[in-house]
Motif scaffolding. Structure first.
Motif, short mmCIF file in Angstrom:
data_model
loop_
_atom_site.label_atom_id
_atom_site.label_comp_id
_atom_site.label_asym_id
_atom_site.label_seq_id
_atom_site.Cartn_x
_atom_site.Cartn_y
_atom_site.Cartn_z
N LEU A 89 0.83 -1.21 0.00
CA LEU A 89 0.00 0.00 0.00
C LEU A 89 0.86 1.25 0.00
CD1 LEU A 89 -2.62 -1.26 2.60
CD2 LEU A 89 -3.03 -0.93 0.14
N GLU A 90 1.97 1.21 0.71
CA GLU A 90 2.86 2.38 0.77
C GLU A 90 3.53 2.64 -0.58
OE1 GLU A 90 5.25 1.27 4.07
OE2 GLU A 90 3.59 1.54 5.49
N VAL A 91 3.94 1.58 -1.28
CA VAL A 91 4.51 1.77 -2.61
C VAL A 91 3.47 2.34 -3.56
CG1 VAL A 91 5.40 0.55 -4.64
CG2 VAL A 91 6.29 0.02 -2.38
N PHE A 92 2.24 1.81 -3.50
CA PHE A 92 1.16 2.35 -4.33
C PHE A 92 0.96 3.84 -4.06
CE2 PHE A 92 -3.35 3.54 -4.50
CZ PHE A 92 -3.60 3.36 -5.86
N ARG A 148 1.51 9.55 -5.70
CA ARG A 148 1.95 10.91 -5.35
C ARG A 148 3.05 11.39 -6.29
NH1 ARG A 148 2.47 8.66 -0.12
NH2 ARG A 148 4.71 9.04 -0.30
N THR A 149 4.00 10.52 -6.60
CA THR A 149 5.11 10.90 -7.47
C THR A 149 4.63 11.25 -8.87
OG1 THR A 149 6.63 9.50 -6.23
CG2 THR A 149 7.32 10.13 -8.45
N ALA A 150 3.56 10.59 -9.31
CA ALA A 150 3.00 10.87 -10.64
C ALA A 150 2.13 12.11 -10.66
CB ALA A 150 2.20 9.66 -11.13
N GLY A 151 2.04 12.82 -9.53
CA GLY A 151 1.29 14.07 -9.50
C GLY A 151 0.04 14.03 -8.65
N GLY A 152 -0.28 12.87 -8.10
CA GLY A 152 -1.46 12.77 -7.25
C GLY A 152 -2.75 12.86 -8.04
N GLY A 153 -3.85 13.08 -7.32
CA GLY A 153 -5.16 13.14 -7.94
C GLY A 153 -6.09 12.13 -7.30
N PRO A 154 -7.34 12.07 -7.76
CA PRO A 154 -8.34 11.21 -7.12
C PRO A 154 -8.00 9.73 -7.21
CG PRO A 154 -9.38 12.81 -8.59
CD PRO A 154 -7.91 12.87 -8.86
N GLY A 199 -1.41 10.14 2.45
CA GLY A 199 -1.43 11.35 1.64
C GLY A 199 -2.24 11.29 0.36
N LEU A 200 -3.09 10.27 0.22
CA LEU A 200 -3.88 10.15 -1.01
C LEU A 200 -5.24 10.82 -0.87
CD1 LEU A 200 -3.17 6.50 -2.21
CD2 LEU A 200 -1.98 8.63 -2.79
N ASP A 201 -5.71 11.39 -1.97
CA ASP A 201 -7.05 11.95 -2.09
C ASP A 201 -7.97 10.80 -2.49
OD1 ASP A 201 -9.37 13.35 -2.61
OD2 ASP A 201 -8.61 14.27 -4.47
N LEU A 245 -9.75 9.05 -12.60
CA LEU A 245 -8.94 8.66 -11.45
C LEU A 245 -7.46 8.59 -11.79
CD1 LEU A 245 -11.12 5.73 -10.02
CD2 LEU A 245 -11.13 8.13 -9.30
N ARG A 246 -6.65 8.79 -10.74
CA ARG A 246 -5.20 8.58 -10.86
C ARG A 246 -4.76 7.30 -10.19
NH1 ARG A 246 -2.94 10.85 -14.83
NH2 ARG A 246 -0.99 10.33 -13.77
N GLY A 247 -5.66 6.66 -9.48
CA GLY A 247 -5.32 5.40 -8.84
C GLY A 247 -6.55 4.62 -8.44
N ILE A 248 -6.41 3.28 -8.46
CA ILE A 248 -7.45 2.37 -8.00
C ILE A 248 -6.80 1.31 -7.13
CG2 ILE A 248 -9.01 0.48 -8.68
CD1 ILE A 248 -9.73 2.07 -11.15
N VAL A 249 -7.41 1.04 -5.99
CA VAL A 249 -7.02 -0.09 -5.15
C VAL A 249 -8.19 -1.08 -5.15
CG1 VAL A 249 -6.41 -0.88 -2.83
CG2 VAL A 249 -5.54 1.30 -3.69
#
Length: 217
Positions: free
Chosen positions: A40-43, A48-54, A73-75, A113-117
């Motif tokens: 989860l921390e790597v994700f 965040r490194t890619a610029g963050g976002g939803p 630190g994720l939105d 979205l910028r990420g999905i878990v």
């Protein structure tokens, strides 16, 4: 009723029925799981490194993993089929956003979205339907966005159904799941396999994938 709508109804009803117990048992689930926290921390770091976002946790249950990722630190917001799970998540984490919904038909714009878990949420999806789910993940992820899959690994066997304590579930060979996700437009960033701890039955897998740009027409 189609197979898809039937399994969604069965899954939602099963989690509604055990929601309070599940929330209690999963409250500290990450405390003694360093490999899980590391995934989860790597994700969180790559998002965040890619610029963050939803970011969305799809199949968030009572919200503990969503809250952990928010602390990183994720939105982030959570979505789950089970209305009772969502009620518990909202009660436990009133400062976070949680919604009832199905991850096979997300009420989100393309590339929103910028990420999905998906943390053990694809495990209840019938194998023949999983490509459509991965396609939906790809639709709502912006190019360069990241996907983290957590699942039970089949330890060299084919896709294998098993008697999950809540409702029917499936274990996946990590190579097969990675190939299926690549076919949906993702590139593999990394993977983790960990052996079962005491009280666990199966090996656990994590795949970190990146959404590739759409091919030029």
């Amino acid at each position: 009723m189609t197979e898809s709508s039937s399994h969604l109804t069965v899954t939602a009803d099963a989690y509604d029925a055990i929601a309070a117990l599940y929330a209690d048992l999963s409250r500290n689930a990450l405390d003694d799981q360093p490999f899980d926290r590391a995934s989860l921390e790597v994700f969180a770091e790559v998002v965040r490194t890619a610029g963050g976002g939803p970011v969305a946790e799809l199949g968030c249950g009572p919200g503990h993993t969503t809250a952990y990722l928010r602390k990183l630190g994720l939105d982030i917001f959570g979505l789950d089929l089970s209305p009772v799970m969502i009620d518990l998540a909202r009660e436990a984490f009133p400062d976070l956003r949680f919604e009832v919904g199905s991850m096979d038909a997300l009420d989100l714009a393309d590339g929103a979205l910028r990420g999905i878990v998906s943390w053990y949420s694809i495990i209840h999806t019938p194998p023949r339907e999983l490509p459509a789910y991965l396609g939906e993940f790809g639709r709502v992820l912006a190019p360069g966005g990241h996907l983290l899959l957590g699942f039970f690994e089949s330890e060299g066997d084919p896709v294998t159904p098993f008697d999950h304590k809540v409702t029917r579930a499936y274990r996946w060979p990590i190579d097969e799941l990675a190939a299926l996700t690549r076919a949906a437009g993702f590139a593999e960033v990394g993977r983790i396999l960990r052996e079962p701890h005491e009280g666990e039955r199966f090996r656990h897998g994590r795949l970190l994938m990146r959404r590739e740009p759409a091919a030029a027409v």
